[in-house]
Design a protein around this motif. Structure first.
Motif, PDB file in Angstrom:
ATOM      1  N   UNK A   1       0.840  -1.201   0.000  1.00 36.56           N
ATOM      2  CA  UNK A   1       0.000   0.000   0.000  1.00 36.56           C
ATOM      3  C   UNK A   1       0.876   1.253   0.000  1.00 36.56           C
ATOM      4  N   UNK A   2       0.652   2.121  -0.972  1.00 41.20           N
ATOM      5  CA  UNK A   2       1.356   3.402  -1.034  1.00 41.20           C
ATOM      6  C   UNK A   2       0.319   4.509  -0.892  1.00 41.20           C
ATOM      7  N   UNK A   3       0.474   5.341   0.137  1.00 38.68           N
ATOM      8  CA  UNK A   3      -0.524   6.361   0.425  1.00 38.68           C
ATOM      9  C   UNK A   3       0.117   7.534   1.166  1.00 38.68           C
ATOM     10  N   UNK A   4      -0.522   8.690   1.053  1.00 36.79           N
ATOM     11  CA  UNK A   4      -0.091   9.867   1.801  1.00 36.79           C
ATOM     12  C   UNK A   4      -0.444   9.721   3.280  1.00 36.79           C
ATOM     13  N   UNK A   5      -1.348   8.797   3.588  1.00 38.58           N
ATOM     14  CA  UNK A   5      -1.806   8.613   4.969  1.00 38.58           C
ATOM     15  C   UNK A   5      -1.387   7.244   5.506  1.00 38.58           C
TER      16      UNK A   5
ATOM     17  N   UNK B   1      -5.848  -6.508  13.709  1.00 37.52           N
ATOM     18  CA  UNK B   1      -4.901  -7.264  14.541  1.00 37.52           C
ATOM     19  C   UNK B   1      -3.829  -7.948  13.684  1.00 37.52           C
ATOM     20  N   UNK B   2      -3.346  -7.208  12.697  1.00 34.39           N
ATOM     21  CA  UNK B   2      -2.278  -7.704  11.831  1.00 34.39           C
ATOM     22  C   UNK B   2      -1.070  -6.777  11.903  1.00 34.39           C
ATOM     23  N   UNK B   3       0.106  -7.368  11.784  1.00 31.14           N
ATOM     24  CA  UNK B   3       1.326  -6.573  11.774  1.00 31.14           C
ATOM     25  C   UNK B   3       1.493  -5.855  10.439  1.00 31.14           C
ATOM     26  N   UNK B   4       2.157  -4.720  10.470  1.00 33.66           N
ATOM     27  CA  UNK B   4       2.409  -3.931   9.264  1.00 33.66           C
ATOM     28  C   UNK B   4       3.883  -3.542   9.229  1.00 33.66           C
ATOM     29  N   UNK B   5       4.493  -3.652   8.062  1.00 31.88           N
ATOM     30  CA  UNK B   5       5.885  -3.248   7.886  1.00 31.88           C
ATOM     31  C   UNK B   5       5.933  -2.015   6.993  1.00 31.88           C
ATOM     32  N   UNK B   6       6.677  -0.998   7.434  1.00 34.15           N
ATOM     33  CA  UNK B   6       6.838   0.223   6.654  1.00 34.15           C
ATOM     34  C   UNK B   6       8.147   0.155   5.874  1.00 34.15           C
ATOM     35  N   UNK B   7       8.062   0.391   4.575  1.00 32.41           N
ATOM     36  CA  UNK B   7       9.239   0.322   3.697  1.00 32.41           C
ATOM     37  C   UNK B   7       9.419   1.680   3.021  1.00 32.41           C
ATOM     38  N   UNK B   8      10.602   2.257   3.159  1.00 35.41           N
ATOM     39  CA  UNK B   8      10.888   3.524   2.484  1.00 35.41           C
ATOM     40  C   UNK B   8      10.968   3.301   0.980  1.00 35.41           C
ATOM     41  N   UNK B   9      10.250   4.108   0.221  1.00 31.55           N
ATOM     42  CA  UNK B   9      10.239   3.960  -1.237  1.00 31.55           C
ATOM     43  C   UNK B   9      10.308   5.325  -1.903  1.00 31.55           C
ATOM     44  N   UNK B  10      10.664   5.325  -3.176  1.00 31.21           N
ATOM     45  CA  UNK B  10      10.820   6.574  -3.918  1.00 31.21           C
ATOM     46  C   UNK B  10      10.268   6.400  -5.322  1.00 31.21           C
ATOM     47  N   UNK B  11       9.370   7.282  -5.733  1.00 35.50           N
ATOM     48  CA  UNK B  11       8.824   7.230  -7.081  1.00 35.50           C
ATOM     49  C   UNK B  11       9.857   7.686  -8.094  1.00 35.50           C
TER      50      UNK B  11
ATOM     51  N   UNK C   1      10.167  11.458  -8.202  1.00 42.70           N
ATOM     52  CA  UNK C   1      11.271  11.655  -7.267  1.00 42.70           C
ATOM     53  C   UNK C   1      10.801  11.827  -5.837  1.00 42.70           C
ATOM     54  N   UNK C   2       9.518  11.616  -5.602  1.00 44.59           N
ATOM     55  CA  UNK C   2       8.932  11.822  -4.276  1.00 44.59           C
ATOM     56  C   UNK C   2       9.127  10.585  -3.400  1.00 44.59           C
ATOM     57  N   UNK C   3       9.541  10.804  -2.182  1.00 43.84           N
ATOM     58  CA  UNK C   3       9.736   9.713  -1.239  1.00 43.84           C
ATOM     59  C   UNK C   3       8.463   9.479  -0.432  1.00 43.84           C
ATOM     60  N   UNK C   4       8.072   8.198  -0.322  1.00 43.70           N
ATOM     61  CA  UNK C   4       6.876   7.824   0.423  1.00 43.70           C
ATOM     62  C   UNK C   4       7.139   6.546   1.205  1.00 43.70           C
ATOM     63  N   UNK C   5       6.230   6.271   2.131  1.00 42.94           N
ATOM     64  CA  UNK C   5       6.262   5.010   2.852  1.00 42.94           C
ATOM     65  C   UNK C   5       5.362   3.998   2.149  1.00 42.94           C
ATOM     66  N   UNK C   6       5.854   2.789   1.958  1.00 39.83           N
ATOM     67  CA  UNK C   6       5.018   1.719   1.424  1.00 39.83           C
ATOM     68  C   UNK C   6       4.755   0.726   2.552  1.00 39.83           C
ATOM     69  N   UNK C   7       3.511   0.394   2.760  1.00 38.83           N
ATOM     70  CA  UNK C   7       3.130  -0.547   3.807  1.00 38.83           C
ATOM     71  C   UNK C   7       3.020  -1.960   3.237  1.00 38.83           C
TER      72      UNK C   7
END
Length: 290
Positions: free
Chosen positions: A209-213, A226-236, A240-246
């Motif tokens: 999931x890639x989102x501003x929120x 009740x599920x774990x989520x991992x945040x992955x740093x990503x870049x378009x 060139x914009x950096x976002x978090x991918x879940x």
């Protein structure tokens, strides 16, 4: 601990027994009466019984003895024990069906129906035996031995390669291309279902999931699903914009809930959904259960 091991072994051998019974059922009631040879020693046994009158259970045991010895040498005694048990049970069930129903009994004389239903029953039976770490000899044992040296190909796919050669031979012996073609249909169904059973029926879904929120979405997934989520740093690469991918893995029952949750927070969120055939760890299958 000893009691748990005994219980686990009892379950494994019970499933192998069920798988062997299903294989014998498919061979006796669908495949052999219609001369459908879905590869393997069982396929050869079908042809040999038609040509020479030698019962399938005897052929099955006779050909599998040298393969069994080789299997113990390559794959170990534990694998050999389960294979010996499955091979004997397959021959035993074949003999019992012959005794109680006769050698020529068939549920249907429609060769297409026989190929489909026989393939489905045989494939599920083989898959159950594979799932418990055994084989029933023949090309599945040969496939397991080859898989030991070629791990990139599954046992079922290696079986298919060997079985196609046997199917071609069976077609030449029968001198009927139609029989060989129906045998290929049955073989395809067997391989697909065996792979499906081995890979696990209880597949899950992985969401990227890639989102501003992403922070809000991640917190809601943890709290509400009740599920774990991992945040992955990503870049378009385009912006060139950096976002978090879940990254989140959920059960099939939670797929709709997760989609709804994400779009409630961000209707423009970008999601990728992948099917995961097996998930090990907290919340899913425990490693100790393998």
């Amino acid at each position: 601990m000893i009691g748990m091991k005994k219980s686990s072994a009892l379950l494994e051998y019970s499933v192998i027994t069920l798988g062997s019974a299903m294989m014998a059922f498919a061979l006796h009631f669908f495949l052999e009466p219609n001369t459908i040879a879905p590869g393997g020693v069982t396929g050869l046994a079908v042809v040999i019984q038609k040509l020479m009158g030698i019962p399938m259970d005897i052929t099955n045991l006779a050909i599998n003895v040298p393969l069994f010895i080789a299997g113990i040498m390559i794959l170990g005694k534990a694998f050999g024990a389960k294979t010996a048990y499955a091979t004997i049970m397959l021959s035993l069930f074949l003999r019992l069906f012959i005794i109680f129903f006769g050698a020529d009994y068939t549920i249907t004389s429609d060769i297409l129906l026989a190929a489909i239903y026989g393939g489905v029953t045989l494939g599920v039976g083989i898959g159950l035996v594979f799932k418990m770490g055994g084989t029933t000899g023949g090309t599945d044992l040969a496939g397991a031995m080859l898989n030991h040296y070629i791990p990139t190909l599954s046992i079922a796919k290696l079986m298919m390669i060997l079985d196609l050669m046997i199917v071609a031979f069976a077609g030449m012996v029968e001198k009927k291309m139609e029989t060989a073609l129906y045998s290929v249909i049955a073989l395809y169904i067997v391989v697909k279902l065996a792979d499906f059973i081995v890979e696990d029926l209880s597949y899950s879904k992985a969401f990227y999931i890639i989102s501003q929120k992403s922070d809000i979405i991640g917190k809601r997934i943890i709290d509400e699903l009740d599920r774990g989520v991992t945040s992955i740093n990503s870049k378009g690469m385009y912006t060139g914009e950096e976002k978090e991918m879940l990254l989140c893995v959920v059960s099939r029952a939670q797929v709709i809930k997760l989609k709804k949750l994400v779009y409630e927070e961000d209707p423009y969120a970008f999601m990728m959904v992948a099917t995961i055939h097996e998930v090990l760890g907290e919340g899913f299958k425990e490693v100790d259960s393998l």
